[in-house]
Design an enzyme around this catalytic site. Structure first.
Site, short mmCIF file in Angstrom:
data_model
loop_
_atom_site.label_atom_id
_atom_site.label_comp_id
_atom_site.label_asym_id
_atom_site.label_seq_id
_atom_site.Cartn_x
_atom_site.Cartn_y
_atom_site.Cartn_z
N LYS A 43 0.71 -1.13 -0.35
CA LYS A 43 -0.08 -0.25 -0.03
C LYS A 43 0.51 1.11 -0.10
CE LYS A 43 -4.10 -2.05 2.10
NZ LYS A 43 -4.86 -2.12 2.26
N GLU A 68 -2.37 7.21 7.28
CA GLU A 68 -3.27 8.29 6.82
C GLU A 68 -4.07 9.00 7.41
OE1 GLU A 68 -4.11 5.56 3.01
OE2 GLU A 68 -6.24 5.75 4.00
N GLU A 125 -9.59 0.44 -5.26
CA GLU A 125 -10.95 1.48 -4.56
C GLU A 125 -10.56 2.33 -3.53
OE1 GLU A 125 -12.14 -2.98 -2.35
OE2 GLU A 125 -9.71 -1.15 -1.29
N GLU A 150 -7.04 1.78 -2.35
CA GLU A 150 -5.68 0.79 -2.45
C GLU A 150 -5.94 0.40 -3.85
OE1 GLU A 150 -5.88 -2.94 -0.75
OE2 GLU A 150 -7.66 -2.95 0.03
N ASN A 166 -6.51 -3.94 -5.94
CA ASN A 166 -6.65 -4.85 -5.37
C ASN A 166 -6.61 -5.63 -6.86
OD1 ASN A 166 -7.26 -5.15 -3.12
ND2 ASN A 166 -9.29 -4.72 -2.94
N PHE A 189 -21.16 -9.55 16.58
CA PHE A 189 -20.83 -9.63 15.90
C PHE A 189 -19.42 -10.59 15.16
CE2 PHE A 189 -22.51 -5.63 14.05
CZ PHE A 189 -23.81 -6.55 12.39
P1 ADP Z 1 -7.93 -3.96 3.20
O1 ADP Z 1 -7.49 -3.81 1.84
O2 ADP Z 1 -8.47 -4.71 3.54
O3 ADP Z 1 -8.79 -4.03 1.85
P2 ADP Z 1 -8.11 -0.82 2.52
O4 ADP Z 1 -7.36 0.02 2.71
O5 ADP Z 1 -8.90 -1.44 1.52
O6 ADP Z 1 -8.17 -1.98 3.49
O7 ADP Z 1 -9.43 -0.58 3.63
C1 ADP Z 1 -10.62 -1.00 4.32
C2 ADP Z 1 -11.52 -0.67 4.47
O8 ADP Z 1 -11.43 0.98 5.89
C3 ADP Z 1 -12.53 0.66 3.78
O9 ADP Z 1 -13.20 0.27 2.46
C4 ADP Z 1 -13.10 1.92 4.50
O10 ADP Z 1 -13.97 1.52 4.59
C5 ADP Z 1 -11.52 2.19 5.33
N1 ADP Z 1 -11.05 2.86 5.53
C6 ADP Z 1 -9.85 2.88 4.75
N2 ADP Z 1 -9.09 3.39 5.14
C7 ADP Z 1 -9.64 4.65 4.96
C8 ADP Z 1 -9.52 6.29 5.31
N3 ADP Z 1 -8.47 6.92 4.59
N4 ADP Z 1 -10.21 6.87 6.10
C9 ADP Z 1 -11.68 6.09 6.02
N5 ADP Z 1 -12.41 5.03 6.33
C10 ADP Z 1 -10.56 4.33 5.37
MG MG Z 2 -9.85 -2.85 0.38
#
Ligand code: ADP
Ligand code: MG
Ligand code: ADP
Length: 644
Positions: free
Chosen positions: A93, A177, A252, A265, A267, A325
């Site tokens: 990432k 972040e 995403e 990110e 995928n 959950f």
């Molecule tokens: P993963 O690889 O586990 O999917 P992500 O970076 O896609 O990780 O983040 C997963 C989730 O976390 C996102 O779908 C979002 O809901 C939340 N998220 C990630 N980054 C942020 C951010 N900077 N601010 C708010 N929510 C975030």
């Molecule tokens: Mg993700």
């Protein structure tokens, strides 16, 4: 496509559906993924053994491991996914954020470097401004992510994210972040080939999440306007082109309330929720992954991409919505999926009699529906979920059904905080609606009489029963008693149904239901209904539109006695810490004789790749430890005893 397939399986998946669906199956080791699905050598040897010339990695496990893609390439085996270089870049990432920024994609303000110590984390967070999010550089599936609102939270979050990342990904680098508040998660599906062509297939909205894991996804997003959609799509394509992307993948984005979007990110694999795009775009993404991996040039052009209608996916998880959950494990004693059609799709890898183990993710199945518009896709989902019957493990079907009727969801006012805001204490099935009493009483009477009739048919049971039919019956629901009168012929088997009189009204129930069928389809006064049903002890449990109700049926005489029965009180467990879930006791943080304060960490239980901290509910003194680190725990098992 006429391609022969080979499945690989661990001990836990010996009887898995994928094993039976493939032409051949190769055993690759014990249940823990680290000893089977994650061992590259075992997969290579399965390929050699069978002569497989390509591998589709699915999602999870090795699907985003550069080393796996490389190892296959060295053997001359095709990896059905993007090239190893782009997996390496996007799988990290930290590097991915840098690449996105270079390609002109807006990114979340943050610090894209490994953070070595909690102290440095605090310094950086103060620079960015709280709240912040800690993320594992190698993260995925919502693991290794923690939010921190202040320094104290950040220090603990650092420890947990680091350890969770090491456990789950074998890589404990974390970065920071800005935490975007009230955001939506909207992602763009891209598809590329080895000739440099890249297109996008519009967006999916995945804002309904719990623990950063998606629960409901839909396409299109109810939030995007055409201009934002176009902008996001083109930027995702630009990023994919810039890094040489050559398969199906997903960019995403996190989108704020003013439709500003930021890269989250990429995928580099098929997404779980690809089925909604397959419905709205009438495309088979896996087929295209195979075609482009085989070196075919893509024939779809961006201007051919034309979405139609609306699609929704609901993920059926083995978890207990009633207990925040928590994951649940156990045997699928009964398992009945909704019927598939052109508009209803069910993807799953489980079977009746199989086990949901603690080794893998708690996803049981995915239901995807399609409709002309959002309302019809949702209505179809409600019906499909009402037909989905699972017994043996806790699951979230009632919760999913309730989501499909949640007014805020129906209005499309979503954010990733939706579940936490709408269901802060978890989800308990809705109480019985008063207008439903008639149909619940009628269904319970139908079931009861059919059970009685069957018992009577079994020789030796209930001798003499049935010579005289008592017309007066009582249903008990939540300690309330509802007397009814049932017409005489009901006592003779009542194949089609019978009439019930309640409060002077006639309820005419008709059904071909037979004992032990988990779904009662019936008409009551000619209106069709369907209920999922279970016999519980000597009573009945009915599920309907996300609600759940227990009913007892008595003769009038027995009802009078039932009213006199004392209530059974559960034993007092307040001096024990019990395990809220099945899992592994990773560590104990206290010793016998120690005093603890409210909120102190007592133990860490690991289940389904998540680490869960158990904390003291109030202050007190530990008198005895009932379990040791490394023990496997069942739900409700006593871990620590306190002074009364
Ligand atoms: P993963 O690889 O586990 O999917 P992500 O970076 O896609 O990780 O983040 C997963 C989730 O976390 C996102 O779908 C979002 O809901 C939340 N998220 C990630 N980054 C942020 C951010 N900077 N601010 C708010 N929510 C975030
Ligand atoms: Mg993700
Ligand atoms: P347990 O202590 O094993 O949970 P109970 O004390 O509730 O069981 O009941 C013991 C037995 O009596 C069971 O076989 C149950 O089916 C039967 N039983 C309980 N309540 C009633 C009732 N109201 N009418 C008829 N049978 C009953």
């Amino acid at each position: 496509m006429g391609i022969k397939t080979v499945a690989v399986y661990s001990d836990a998946d010996k009887y898995g559906r994928h094993v039976r669906a493939c032409d051949e199956a190769i055993y690759i080791g014990p249940s823990p993924a680290a000893e089977s699905y994650l061992v590259i050598d075992k997969l290579l040897s399965a390929c050699r053994q069978t002569g497989a010339d390509a591998v589709h990695p699915g999602y999870g496990f090795l699907s985003e491991r550069t080393t796996f893609a490389k190892a296959l390439a060295d053997e001359g085996i095709t990896f059905i996914g993007p090239n190893a270089e782009v997996i390496r870049l996007m799988g990290d990432k930290i590097l991915a954020n840098r690449a996105a920024k270079e390609a002109g994609v807006p990114t979340v303000p943050g610090h894209w470097d490994q953070i070595p110590t909690p102290e440095e984390a605090v310094e950086i967070a103060n620079g960015i401004g709280f709240p912040v999010m800690l993320k594992a550089a190698a993260g995925g599936g919502g693991k290794g992510i923690r939010i921190a609102h202040d320094e104290a939270e950040l220090k603990e979050a650092f420890r947990l994210a680091t350890s969770e990342a090491r456990q789950a990904f074998g890589d404990d680098r974390v970065f920071i972040e800005k935490f975007i508040e009230q955001p939506r998660h909207i992602e763009i599906q891209v598809l590329g080939d080895k000739f440099g062509n890249v297109i996008h297939l519009d967006e999916r909205e995945c804002s309904i999440q719990r623990r950063h894991q998606k629960v409901i996804e839909e396409a299109p997003s109810p939030f995007l306007d055409a201009a934002t959609r176009h902008d996001m799509g083109m930027r995702a394509v630009n990023l994919a082109k810039a890094c040489g992307y050559d398969s199906a993948g997903t960019c995403e984005f996190i989108v704020d309330q003013r439709r500003n979007f930021f890269f989250l990110e990429m995928n580099t694999r098929l997404q779980v929720e690809h089925s909604v795009t397959e419905f709205t775009h009438n495309i088979d993404l896996v087929e295209w992954m195979i075609r482009v991996a085989a070196g075919e040039e893509m024939t779809i052009r961006q201007e051919d991409v034309q979405p139609h209608g609306w699609s929704v996916e609901a993920r059926v998880y083995a978890e207990d919505p009633n207990r925040k959950f928590m994951p649940s494990t156990g045997r699928l004693v009964r398992y009945r999926e909704p019927i598939e059609s052109d508009e209803v799709r069910v993807d799953s890898g489980v079977y009746e009699g199989g086990e949901i183990s603690m080794f893998y993710d708690p996803m049981i199945s995915k239901v995807t529906t399609w409709g002309r518009d959002r309302d019809s896709a949702i209505a179809l989902m409600r019906r499909a979920l009402d037909e989905f019957y699972i017994k043996g493990v806790h699951h979230n079907i009632a919760f999913l059904t309730a989501l499909m009727a949640n007014p805020r969801f129906l209005q499309g006012r979503l954010s990733t905080a939706f579940i936490a805001e709408e269901y802060p204490e978890g989800f308990a099935p809705a109480p019985l609606e008063s207008q439903d009493v008639d149909s619940i009483v009628a269904v319970a009477m139908l079931m009861h009489l059919r059970y009685l009739f069957r018992a009577k048919e079994v020789s030796g049971q209930m001798p003499g029963y049935g010579r005289r039919f008592h017309p007066d019956w009582v249903a008990e629901i939540n300690k309330k008693f509802y007397p009814v009168t049932i017409e005489e012929h009901a006592g003779r088997g009542s194949e089609e149904g019978f009439d019930i009189t309640r409060d002077g009204r006639i309820l005419s129930i008709r059904s071909d239901w037979v004992v032990d069928d988990p779904v009662v389809r019936c008409t009551i006064n000619s209106v069709p209904h369907s209920f999922k049903v279970e016999r519980v002890g000597i009573g009945y449990r009915l599920y309907h539109l996300g609600a759940e109700v227990d009913v007892m049926v008595y003769t009038a005489k027995v009802a009078e006695l039932a009213k006199k029965m004392p209530e059974r009180k559960p034993p007092d467990m307040s001096k024990y810490l019990v395990s809220p879930m099945p899992g592994l006791l990773q560590s104990l943080s206290v010793e016998a004789g120690e005093r603890v304060d409210e909120g102190d960490e007592l133990a860490i239980v690991q289940a389904m790749k998540m680490e869960n901290i158990l904390r003291a509910a109030r202050s007190g003194k530990v008198t005895k430890l009932h379990a040791n680190a490394g023990d496997t725990l069942s739900v409700g098992q006593i871990i620590i005893e306190f002074e009364q």
